[in-house]
Write an enzyme that holds these catalytic residues in place. Structure first.
Site, PDB file in Angstrom:
ATOM      1  N   SER A 502       0.789  -1.231   0.004  1.00 57.92           N
ATOM      2  CA  SER A 502       0.155  -0.025  -0.209  1.00 57.92           C
ATOM      3  C   SER A 502       0.771   1.207  -0.098  1.00 57.92           C
ATOM      4  O   SER A 502       0.447   2.411  -0.279  1.00 57.92           O
ATOM      5  CB  SER A 502      -0.739   0.005   1.099  1.00 57.92           C
ATOM      6  OG  SER A 502      -0.006  -0.047   2.439  1.00 57.92           O
ATOM      7  N   GLY A 503       2.240   1.171   0.157  1.00 57.68           N
ATOM      8  CA  GLY A 503       3.099   2.224   0.071  1.00 57.68           C
ATOM      9  C   GLY A 503       3.532   2.691   1.407  1.00 57.68           C
ATOM     10  O   GLY A 503       4.230   3.812   1.370  1.00 57.68           O
ATOM     11  N   SER A 505       5.883   1.761   3.614  1.00 58.46           N
ATOM     12  CA  SER A 505       7.494   1.573   3.703  1.00 58.46           C
ATOM     13  C   SER A 505       8.051   2.855   2.631  1.00 58.46           C
ATOM     14  O   SER A 505       9.002   3.568   3.110  1.00 58.46           O
ATOM     15  CB  SER A 505       8.064   0.482   3.158  1.00 58.46           C
ATOM     16  OG  SER A 505       7.615  -0.485   4.340  1.00 58.46           O
ATOM     17  N   GLU A 616       7.066  -1.861  11.638  1.00 54.85           N
ATOM     18  CA  GLU A 616       6.731  -2.761  12.026  1.00 54.85           C
ATOM     19  C   GLU A 616       7.504  -3.305  13.216  1.00 54.85           C
ATOM     20  O   GLU A 616       8.359  -4.321  13.387  1.00 54.85           O
ATOM     21  CB  GLU A 616       7.016  -4.033  10.706  1.00 54.85           C
ATOM     22  CG  GLU A 616       6.179  -3.915   9.858  1.00 54.85           C
ATOM     23  CD  GLU A 616       4.693  -4.046   9.968  1.00 54.85           C
ATOM     24  OE1 GLU A 616       4.383  -4.464  11.136  1.00 54.85           O
ATOM     25  OE2 GLU A 616       3.795  -3.698   9.120  1.00 54.85           O
TER      26      GLU A 616
END
Length: 680
Positions: A502-503, A505, A616
């Site tokens: 989904s972008g 990072s 994360e």
């Protein structure tokens, strides 16, 4: 039954093994890249020395044929792109790296290098003499060019009266040398090769010596090919394991049995030995106790053992999905690729590029590749920790039915309650019998971030219509982000979540200044983020990859930018993240996953960044470690005003650290839900 507690020897087949082929490919690409840069970029010839490192590593750790394969591949690539100069640079790197690696691996020293370089120089000199004898016209051209240079130097000397006699001596000396050009070339070749060899040995041997002090503790070895595979049923009798140089056992004395066709979940706190148990089940001999199984482990072989790890990117080798499924299988093996992909939920993706798959799809592809070996034992080591919730559910659906669809045993190492519950039996390696180490799952919180500034305080991060395309303005352009606008204020806590791909990072790298957006602006304190790298610190998903030093104190000092001899600052940085001072001298490889994350944080926080981005941070941590890390971050945010941005697929406990939430979907911010009862 036969006891198989002793070490297995690596397979010595004539052809390259899949692991060797992968290593040769990667190292060849690195060597070719450095050679091309050294030739193409002006004044960059010195970079060619970097190309000796990958070749030296191959010679140090693998068979000679692996080095030869990498040399052939790298030289062809370099020749096609950079011509003969690139080709010769690769050959030179392969020679220096190969010589140094082989000498180091066999425990020899400088005298061996001198003798080897003397022989190599003599061979090179004789070959050059033979070539010039055959290519007479080339020889005359070279000598005429050298003669013109000598005559030019002599003409300069004649214009300086005190040096005029030396001009005639120079011409006479050159003429005499041409009469014995074979000896001159031979001497030059030997001298040049010896100098290059000794210089490479002096520099590269130090790198290899340092690498030898870092044991490859997680390396798995293939079983000999002539013994029948029989990994299950497997029984562990008082098995324990201690890594080289460690003072404590990584796995305490353990007794367990895994039967044929069983689905077993292995749980436990970080540091309880789950990954170590996986290594033993996959063939690593224990340091005490013994393992009993009907045959050899058969790692990677048909009917043997297959392992799927938590980082899918490190397991996918093929560029096409169908190629990756059969990567490493013996020639002639018949595999129903379509059926395997259909079983793991990737039906119809045979021709897809693996580079375009999401994290969950990559993990399911890794499972398909494992099933292609028809394993008797499949080990899944925290395979869901790096994928989003949708990917986790899909993976769990695949794993939970494997033992019914195949004649195999499944060992699933996990921190998640629902995953352990899907197994037929759960084994906890924790000393405590309760479930405090298990991680619960929660629904993703609703988005709360809007374009307008929502809180008082000085803005730290300001994003205005940020967009990013990989391969910008090329035929291969791929949009990662579109029209992202929001503000993060001082002391704020922001959660960014969304599915794999989904972008998230990409957005983190832009905020940290490591990537410049294709469109729009990202400001840190009112200035472009890419001009202030370091003002926003970022902790990556895999903490181990961010730790570059061998010891804790060296790592913290290096990341923070102060001397490792400043013990006071090192201990203060460790205390700030809740780590004991006794860990300062411990090796990085002896830390648990939670400790590694805290060490990385200690170095980053000691630099006093304007904001901290955590990518994360909870992945791979048990529930107790997650709570401890979140409590630490909440205290830092509350007491120091630290601005925190968290990217996570796990949401339990994050509401205190991150009161604001941003949701990304396909590179676009999802709007905040309308207030209940509000006007439309």
């Amino acid at each position: 039954m036969t006891a198989t507690s002793q070490a297995t020897r690596p397979q010595r087949a004539r052809s390259l093994q899949p692991g060797e082929m992968a290593q040769a490919s990667v190292m060849a690409a690195l060597c070719a890249a450095t050679a091309i840069i050294a030739v193409v970029v002006p004044f960059a010839a010195g970079l060619s020395l970097l190309g000796t490192v990958p070749m030296g590593l191959l010679a140090y750790r693998y068979r000679i044929r692996v080095l030869i394969a990498a040399t052939v591949a790298a030289s062809l690539i370099a020749f096609l792109i950079a011509g003969l100069g690139g080709f010769m640079t690769v050959i030179n790197c392969a020679y220096i790296g190969g010589l140094t690696g082989i000498v180091r691996r066999r425990g020899r020293g400088t005298p061996t290098v001198i003798v080897a370089s003397l022989v190599a120089g003599a061979i090179f000199g004789v070959a050059l003499i033979a070539a010039l004898n055959v290519l007479a016209r080339l020889r005359h051209l070279i000598f005429e060019s050298m003669g013109a240079n000598v005559n030019g130097m002599a003409a300069v000397l004649t214009r300086i009266p005190p040096l005029a006699p030396a001009a005639d001596d120079l011409k006479s000396l050159f003429a005499a040398a041409l009469n014995h050009w074979q000896l001159l070339i031979l001497a030059y070749a030997i001298f040049a090769i010896m100098c290059v060899s000794l210089l490479g040995w002096w520099a590269l041997s130090r790198v290899l010596e340092r690498l030898r002090g870092i044991p490859d503790v997680h390396k798995l070895e293939l079983s000999p090919g002539d013994e029948p595979a029989g990994p299950v049923p497997v029984r562990l009798h008082d098995v324990s394991f201690r890594y080289p140089g460690a003072q404590h056992d990584a796995l305490r004395p353990t007794n367990l049995t895994i039967g044929t066709g069983e689905h077993v979940a292995i749980t436990g706190a970080n540091g309880s030995g789950k990954t170590t148990l996986m290594l033993i089940l996959a063939g690593r001999p224990p340091t005490s106790g013994f393992v009993e199984r009907p045959g050899v482990v058969g790692l990677g072989r048909a009917g043997g053992t297959a392992v799927v790890m938590q980082h899918p990117e490190s397991q996918v080798l093929g560029t096409r999905v169908a190629d990756d499924v059969v990567w490493g299988l013996p020639p002639g093996t018949e595999t129903d690729i379509a059926a395997l992909l259909g079983e793991v939920g990737l039906a119809g993706m045979e021709e897809r590029d693996t580079g375009g798959l999401s994290g969950g799809e990559l993990q399911r592809l890794a499972v398909a590749a494992a099933l292609a070996r028809d394993p008797a034992l499949l080990i899944a080591d925290e395979v869901t920790s790096m994928v989003d919730q949708v990917g986790r559910e899909q993976l769990l659906d695949v794993l939970s039915g494997l033992t019914q669809r195949h004649q195999m045993s499944l060992v699933h190492i996990t921190h998640y309650n629902n995953e352990a519950a899907s197994a037929g039996r759960a084994i906890s390696l924790s000393e405590s019998l309760d479930n405090v180490t298990m991680v619960e799952q929660a629904e993703a919180p609703a988005a709360t971030v809007t374009i307008e500034r929502e809180q008082s305080g000085a803005p730290v991060l300001e994003l205005d219509r940020v967009g990013h395309e990989y391969g910008y303005k090329t035929p291969w352009a791929k949009t990662a982000l579109r029209d992202i606008s929001f503000v993060v204020n001082e002391g704020d806590g922001l959660l960014i979540h969304g599915g794999n791909g989904s972008g998230k990072s990409t957005l983190a790298w832009i905020m940290a200044g490591l990537t410049t957006p294709s469109t729009g602006t990202c400001l840190v304190g009112g200035k472009p983020a890419h001009e202030q790298v370091g003002e926003v610190a970022i902790a990556f998903q895999a903490a181990r990859l961010q730790l570059m030093r061998a010891r804790v104190d060296l790592e913290v000092a290096s990341a923070a930018g102060f001397s490792p001899h400043d013990h006071g600052r090192v201990l203060s940085a460790l205390a700030a993240v809740g780590l004991d001072a006794a860990l300062a001298k411990r090796r990085i490889d002896q830390l648990s996953g939670g400790q590694m994350r805290r060490v990385a944080l200690a170095g980053l926080l000691a630099r006093k960044p304007r904001a901290l981005i955590l990518d994360e941070p909870l992945a791979g941590l048990d529930a107790a470690s997650q709570r401890g890390l979140l409590r630490l971050l909440e205290d830092l945010r509350r007491e120091t005003g630290l601005t925190v941005v968290v990217i996570s697929h796990d949401f339990v406990g994050l509401e205190g650290l991150c009161p604001r939430t941003l949701h990304l979907s396909n590179g676009v911010m999802e709007p905040t839900p309308a207030p209940t009862g509000g006007m439309s």
